[in-house]
Design an enzyme around this catalytic site. Sequence first.
Site, PDB file in Angstrom:
ATOM      1  N   HIS A  46      -2.556  -3.048   4.484  1.00 34.88           N
ATOM      2  CA  HIS A  46      -2.829  -3.048   5.957  1.00 34.88           C
ATOM      3  C   HIS A  46      -4.463  -2.799   5.733  1.00 34.88           C
ATOM      4  O   HIS A  46      -5.015  -2.870   6.927  1.00 34.88           O
ATOM      5  CB  HIS A  46      -2.351  -1.464   6.146  1.00 34.88           C
ATOM      6  N   ARG A  71      -3.210  -2.865  -3.924  1.00 32.82           N
ATOM      7  CA  ARG A  71      -1.989  -2.895  -3.287  1.00 32.82           C
ATOM      8  C   ARG A  71      -2.015  -4.244  -2.656  1.00 32.82           C
ATOM      9  O   ARG A  71      -2.824  -4.469  -1.882  1.00 32.82           O
ATOM     10  CB  ARG A  71      -1.614  -1.829  -2.189  1.00 32.82           C
ATOM     11  N   GLU A 151      10.039   2.837   0.517  1.00 32.43           N
ATOM     12  CA  GLU A 151       9.699   3.495   1.843  1.00 32.43           C
ATOM     13  C   GLU A 151      10.516   3.014   2.931  1.00 32.43           C
ATOM     14  O   GLU A 151      10.314   2.927   4.021  1.00 32.43           O
ATOM     15  CB  GLU A 151       8.090   2.965   2.055  1.00 32.43           C
ATOM     16  N   ASP A 177       6.043   5.073   6.275  1.00 30.43           N
ATOM     17  CA  ASP A 177       7.029   4.185   6.454  1.00 30.43           C
ATOM     18  C   ASP A 177       8.545   4.841   6.079  1.00 30.43           C
ATOM     19  O   ASP A 177       9.467   4.535   6.973  1.00 30.43           O
ATOM     20  CB  ASP A 177       6.884   2.987   5.738  1.00 30.43           C
TER      21      ASP A 177
HETATM   22  C1  3PY Z   1       3.014   4.678   3.808  1.00 30.91           C
HETATM   23  O1  3PY Z   1       2.968   5.610   4.065  1.00 30.91           O
HETATM   24  O2  3PY Z   1       3.925   3.850   4.261  1.00 30.91           O
HETATM   25  C2  3PY Z   1       2.293   3.791   3.207  1.00 30.91           C
HETATM   26  O3  3PY Z   1       2.615   2.650   3.032  1.00 30.91           O
HETATM   27  C3  3PY Z   1       0.893   4.714   2.442  1.00 30.91           C
HETATM   28  O4  3PY Z   1      -0.297   3.819   2.504  1.00 30.91           O
HETATM   29 MG    MG Z   2       3.998   1.983   3.922  1.00 28.46          MG
END
Ligand code: 3PY
Ligand code: MG
Length: 257
Positions: A46, A71, A151, A177
Amino acid sequence: MAMPSLVSVLRSRGACLTAWIATPEPLIAESAARAGFDCVTLDMQHGLHDPVSVMRGIGAVALAGVPAIVRIPVGDFAMASRALDMGASAIIAPMINSAEDARAFATAAKYPPLGERSWGPVRAMQLSGVSDGAAFLRDTNAATLTFAMIETRAALQALDEILAVPGIDAVFIGPSDLSIALSDGASVDPMRADNQAAAADILARAHAAGKLAGIFAITGEQARHYRKLGYDLIALGTDGMYFRLGATTMLAEAKAE
Ligand code: 3PY
Ligand code: MG
């Protein structure tokens, strides 16, 4: 100065707090390293980082004596190999939803017998101060960490299989997420009770499997909470937040009567 590995910093300090840098500018990453974070993460998912800014950012962070984490974008496991070649100490891979995803990640990030990472770590060797290729090959699988992001509901269901993949060293919870997934899109709220319960379960199962666990925290208070729960790696906010909080705090002080 040789860059310390994240593994060695974790060993000497216990839990590590990482900065999270979205701006593709090495000076920002270096400033975070010099501000006292244990490590600095460059975000290509992101955040606005690209391979060139990652290459420059890792160098700047390493020369400040701090390990760098990258990342990668979703599914871009070739970038995991490249970031390791550039000297990253760990890779966080988002949206790892199955053992198959986890195996593809480990394959790109680890040399045999754990994976099929291809040889060419010229910059990584420079930054870590190792000139002997045989020594680098011997040590690097253990010295570079793979964090599989958990996530989604699919990832929760496949968690034990993901944790069992050789070459996956750790999980990293994406609480935003995860909260969207668990609420079927109704809310983004990392601190919601069902989300925190899922996170605690992931942490416990990762540690029971002998793997590390990380998580993203939006505030210092959340990060302290996660530190007390026993997470190994805690991401604290983002560079945009550091800038905004610093600026608004200083402006409020300046304008106070
Ligand atoms: C999330 O919280 O989904 C993340 O990817 C944190 O960066
Ligand atoms: Mg995320």
